[in-house]
Design a protein around this motif. Structure first.
Motif, PDB file in Angstrom:
ATOM      1  N   ASN A  83       0.865  -1.255  -0.110  1.00 24.76           N
ATOM      2  CA  ASN A  83      -0.029   0.112   0.071  1.00 24.76           C
ATOM      3  C   ASN A  83       0.940   1.249  -0.125  1.00 24.76           C
ATOM      4  OD1 ASN A  83      -1.602   2.314   0.593  1.00 24.76           O
ATOM      5  ND2 ASN A  83      -2.763   1.284   1.921  1.00 24.76           N
ATOM      6  N   ILE A  84       0.786   2.003  -1.041  1.00 25.14           N
ATOM      7  CA  ILE A  84       1.923   3.123  -1.231  1.00 25.14           C
ATOM      8  C   ILE A  84       1.512   4.157  -0.230  1.00 25.14           C
ATOM      9  CG2 ILE A  84       0.290   4.170  -2.863  1.00 25.14           C
ATOM     10  CD1 ILE A  84       3.963   4.286  -2.870  1.00 25.14           C
ATOM     11  N   ASN A  85       0.342   4.277   0.266  1.00 29.24           N
ATOM     12  CA  ASN A  85       0.040   5.440   1.141  1.00 29.24           C
ATOM     13  C   ASN A  85       0.624   5.160   2.497  1.00 29.24           C
ATOM     14  OD1 ASN A  85      -1.614   6.790  -0.478  1.00 29.24           O
ATOM     15  ND2 ASN A  85      -3.267   5.489   0.019  1.00 29.24           N
ATOM     16  N   CYS A  86       0.679   3.684   2.966  1.00 31.73           N
ATOM     17  CA  CYS A  86       1.277   3.289   4.116  1.00 31.73           C
ATOM     18  C   CYS A  86       2.777   3.639   4.138  1.00 31.73           C
ATOM     19  CB  CYS A  86       0.988   1.907   4.561  1.00 31.73           C
ATOM     20  SG  CYS A  86      -0.562   1.685   4.933  1.00 31.73           S
ATOM     21  N   ILE A  87       3.594   3.386   2.885  1.00 34.62           N
ATOM     22  CA  ILE A  87       4.814   3.592   2.810  1.00 34.62           C
ATOM     23  C   ILE A  87       5.246   5.031   2.649  1.00 34.62           C
ATOM     24  CG2 ILE A  87       6.682   3.205   1.439  1.00 34.62           C
ATOM     25  CD1 ILE A  87       5.540   0.563   0.369  1.00 34.62           C
ATOM     26  N   ARG A  88       4.365   5.919   2.015  1.00 39.35           N
ATOM     27  CA  ARG A  88       4.635   7.241   2.068  1.00 39.35           C
ATOM     28  C   ARG A  88       4.677   7.910   3.473  1.00 39.35           C
ATOM     29  NH1 ARG A  88       1.202   8.543  -2.840  1.00 39.35           N
ATOM     30  NH2 ARG A  88       2.523   8.249  -4.597  1.00 39.35           N
ATOM     31  N   ALA A  89       3.745   7.482   4.221  1.00 41.69           N
ATOM     32  CA  ALA A  89       3.709   7.798   5.752  1.00 41.69           C
ATOM     33  C   ALA A  89       4.680   7.707   6.334  1.00 41.69           C
ATOM     34  CB  ALA A  89       2.208   7.143   6.410  1.00 41.69           C
ATOM     35  N   GLU A  90       5.848   6.825   5.775  1.00 39.05           N
ATOM     36  CA  GLU A  90       7.285   6.477   6.360  1.00 39.05           C
ATOM     37  C   GLU A  90       8.225   7.372   6.023  1.00 39.05           C
ATOM     38  OE1 GLU A  90       6.503   2.172   8.377  1.00 39.05           O
ATOM     39  OE2 GLU A  90       7.427   2.119   6.368  1.00 39.05           O
ATOM     40  N   ILE A  91       8.108   8.271   4.889  1.00 33.91           N
ATOM     41  CA  ILE A  91       8.896   8.737   4.387  1.00 33.91           C
ATOM     42  C   ILE A  91       8.441  10.224   4.245  1.00 33.91           C
ATOM     43  CG2 ILE A  91      10.217   9.371   1.950  1.00 33.91           C
ATOM     44  CD1 ILE A  91       9.419   6.684   1.197  1.00 33.91           C
ATOM     45  N   GLY A  92       9.388  11.016   4.810  1.00 29.04           N
ATOM     46  CA  GLY A  92       8.930  12.601   5.050  1.00 29.04           C
ATOM     47  C   GLY A  92       9.496  13.157   3.656  1.00 29.04           C
ATOM     48  N   PHE A  93       8.966  14.119   3.316  1.00 31.10           N
ATOM     49  CA  PHE A  93       9.295  14.798   1.995  1.00 31.10           C
ATOM     50  C   PHE A  93       9.001  16.387   2.299  1.00 31.10           C
ATOM     51  CE2 PHE A  93       9.672  16.120  -2.231  1.00 31.10           C
ATOM     52  CZ  PHE A  93      10.013  15.079  -3.174  1.00 31.10           C
ATOM     53  N   VAL A 157       7.951  24.824   9.066  1.00 29.98           N
ATOM     54  CA  VAL A 157       6.836  23.998   9.511  1.00 29.98           C
ATOM     55  C   VAL A 157       6.745  22.731   8.642  1.00 29.98           C
ATOM     56  CG1 VAL A 157       4.004  24.329   9.397  1.00 29.98           C
ATOM     57  CG2 VAL A 157       5.528  26.388  10.046  1.00 29.98           C
ATOM     58  N   SER A 158       7.077  22.811   7.446  1.00 32.57           N
ATOM     59  CA  SER A 158       6.784  21.676   6.400  1.00 32.57           C
ATOM     60  C   SER A 158       7.813  20.826   7.000  1.00 32.57           C
ATOM     61  CB  SER A 158       7.272  21.881   5.044  1.00 32.57           C
ATOM     62  OG  SER A 158       8.412  21.806   4.748  1.00 32.57           O
ATOM     63  N   ILE A 159       8.880  20.987   7.704  1.00 36.64           N
ATOM     64  CA  ILE A 159       9.663  19.999   8.209  1.00 36.64           C
ATOM     65  C   ILE A 159       9.074  19.344   9.486  1.00 36.64           C
ATOM     66  CG2 ILE A 159      11.939  19.499   9.490  1.00 36.64           C
ATOM     67  CD1 ILE A 159      13.160  21.733   7.610  1.00 36.64           C
ATOM     68  N   ALA A 160       8.409  20.064  10.157  1.00 39.62           N
ATOM     69  CA  ALA A 160       7.675  19.546  11.489  1.00 39.62           C
ATOM     70  C   ALA A 160       6.524  18.927  10.952  1.00 39.62           C
ATOM     71  CB  ALA A 160       7.195  20.801  12.261  1.00 39.62           C
ATOM     72  N   ARG A 161       5.854  19.093   9.891  1.00 41.84           N
ATOM     73  CA  ARG A 161       4.824  18.252   9.374  1.00 41.84           C
ATOM     74  C   ARG A 161       5.533  16.928   9.166  1.00 41.84           C
ATOM     75  NH1 ARG A 161       1.886  20.586   4.036  1.00 41.84           N
ATOM     76  NH2 ARG A 161       3.934  20.227   2.976  1.00 41.84           N
ATOM     77  N   ALA A 162       6.637  16.892   8.401  1.00 45.00           N
ATOM     78  CA  ALA A 162       7.090  15.448   8.029  1.00 45.00           C
ATOM     79  C   ALA A 162       7.645  14.841   9.349  1.00 45.00           C
ATOM     80  CB  ALA A 162       8.245  15.728   6.950  1.00 45.00           C
ATOM     81  N   LEU A 163       7.973  15.749  10.257  1.00 45.28           N
ATOM     82  CA  LEU A 163       8.515  14.850  11.411  1.00 45.28           C
ATOM     83  C   LEU A 163       7.467  14.239  12.302  1.00 45.28           C
ATOM     84  CD1 LEU A 163      11.310  17.354  12.582  1.00 45.28           C
ATOM     85  CD2 LEU A 163      11.656  14.935  11.606  1.00 45.28           C
TER      86      LEU A 163
END
Lengths: 257, 231
Positions: A83-93, A157-163
């Motif tokens: 599931n690509i969504n689950c994987i993306r959730a583990e990669i900050g962009f 903020v965008s870094i915090a959003r990813a973190l």
């Protein structure tokens, strides 16, 4: 927990194998292979149009590669069963143009991922978001909307959003290129402390100071492939390829030491 | 003078409620159909996009009055399907308005920058979640100003329902003047029609004011889609 595949050692977070991507006639990525171990920071440099951003986008499948394989830990991202969504959730962009959600204030920008993707309760997500905003030095800006923030603040903020998603890997796509010079420092500072805390980071950037101080390896890309890579001290003092030397001298001219 | 007040009262009591009900029904139908059509046109798969495009072209291309007549008189005469006048008008004008509104929403959705969808997907949201939590709230705000325009044209178009006998403002107006011209003289035809026009004017003004208020309430600092730092 699944047993890691034998082909991927357990401390390898990211493995990229022979990635190809074309846009029409433009063959942007021509067989890129690389890997990253837990806690490593790698900085990708190279002339524009050589596929640096495309490489990042192909890693989390924002662009789907034409061929080649990508693993995050023991999961193959390029495998359609995952599931690509689950994987993306583990990669900050982190994007060059921040892409904060314009209708949400800083707090809600950071909170929405944990809430909607991970199903976290609102008050827990709020606490988490506060912590992450504090971590990037913006505890006093939680109520501000993106348009009320400077570029440097927006990027933090965008870094915090990813973190807030507790990523295994963070991808940075020229995070300071859209910033005014005096705002670059505050973003780099956050990135340096992240790298020191042991975050695994793949960064496309021409900030040589940053590369020198925290990168474990510099990757030089040209014409859709990796031309040379190595630890910064080696890479900057004794580049092997002629093309790398040319590029480095240009960069030094432009950005200084 | 007394007759004018009585006429106005009659318009408001017997005509206005139907006009308002019809308007609300049309706006509701327009939103319920228009939003999905807009999203399908932007994000849907090809056959769905084609279908929605066809729908929108069809109902924007037929005059509202013709559509009303088809659904009421046409169906009744040819197929013996007699829809109540109000229902026919609601369906006909609703189809038309949903087609117009879908284009308002489509424009709004398309003016939300691409980076918003990309950032949402990068966080791990599904396409549906990204639309629901990121694109929709922004598109909704962006569509209020053009939607205000559609509101006034829908409101005024309800007068076409008078053609098939729906007892709304316009029909009520014509009923009043046909009766009272014999008592008070033909000059009252104009007076009554001006009264009718006046009620529409007040309604449109009030509606626009309410929407302006809504727009202000939902305003977000600098929601002008500031995407990039100035350099």
């Amino acid at each position: 927990m699944n047993e890691p595949q034998s082909s991927v050692p357990s401390d390898v977070i990211l493995k990229v194998e022979d990635l190809h991507k074309s846009y029409g006639d433009n063959h942007v990525l021509r067989g890129v292979s690389m890997q990253m171990r837990r806690g490593e920071t790698k900085v990708v440099i190279g002339p524009s149009g050589t596929g640096k951003s495309t490489l990042l986008r192909c890693i989390n499948q924002l662009s789907v590669p034409d061929s080649g394989r990508v693993w995050l830990g023991d999961k193959e991202i390029t495998c359609h069963r995952e599931n690509i969504n689950c994987i993306r959730a583990e990669i900050g962009f982190v994007f060059q143009s921040f892409n904060l959600f314009t209708h949400l204030n800083a707090l809600a920008n950071v909170r929405i991922g944990p809430m909607k993707v991970k199903g976290m309760k609102k008050d827990a997500a709020t606490r988490l978001a506060m912590e992450e905003l504090e971590r990037v030095g913006l505890a006093d800006k939680v109520d501000a909307y993106p348009a009320e923030l400077s570029g440097g603040q927006q990027q933090r903020v965008s870094i915090a959003r990813a973190l807030a998603m507790f990523p295994k890997l963070m991808l940075f796509d020229e995070p300071t290129s859209a910033l005014d010079p005096e705002l670059i420092g505050e973003v780099l500072e956050v990135m340096v402390s992240l790298a020191r805390e042991g975050m695994t980071m793949l960064v496309v950037s021409h900030e040589m100071g940053f590369a020198r101080s925290v990168a474990d390896e510099i990757i030089f890309m040209e014409s859709g492939g990796i031309l040379e890579q190595g630890p910064p001290e080696e890479f900057f003092t004794a580049p092997k390829e002629k093309r790398t030397r040319e590029f480095l001298s240009k960069i030094t001219e432009l950005y200084g030491e | 003078m007394a007759t004018i007040w009585q006429s106005l009262e009659l318009l408001i009591v017997k005509g206005l409620p139907t006009t308002i009900l019809l308007t609300l029904g049309l706006l509701g139908a327009g939103i319920l159909l228009g939003f999905p059509i807009a999203f399908a046109q932007v994000y849907g798969y090809r056959p769905l996009r084609w279908f929605c495009r066809g729908y929108e072209q069809l109902f924007r291309g037929i005059p509202a009055l013709v559509l009303i007549l088809i659904l009421h008189s046409g169906l009744a005469r040819s197929f013996n399907i007699l829809l109540p006048a109000f229902t026919s008008a609601l369906i006909a004008l609703g189809l038309r308005s949903s087609a117009y509104q879908s284009q308002i929403f489509r424009g709004a959705i398309q003016s939300v920058s691409q980076g918003q969808m990309m950032a949402a997907r990068a966080l791990g949201m599904s396409k549906i979640q990204a639309i629901r939590y990121i694109i929709l709230p922004q598109a909704f705000r962006l569509s209020i100003p053009p939607w205000t325009n559609e509101f006034s044209s829908v409101l005024k178009d309800t007068s076409l329902a008078s053609a098939i006998g729906v007892l709304e403002l316009t029909k009520q107006g014509t009923l009043i003047f046909t009766r009272i011209q014999f008592v008070m003289g033909v000059k009252y035809v104009l007076v009554i029609l001006i009264l009718v026009a006046f009620v529409y004017l007040v309604l449109t003004y009030a509606g626009n004011a309410a929407l302006g208020f809504l727009e202000n309430r939902l305003r977000i600092p600098g929601f002008e889609m500031k995407g990039k730092v100035e350099r």
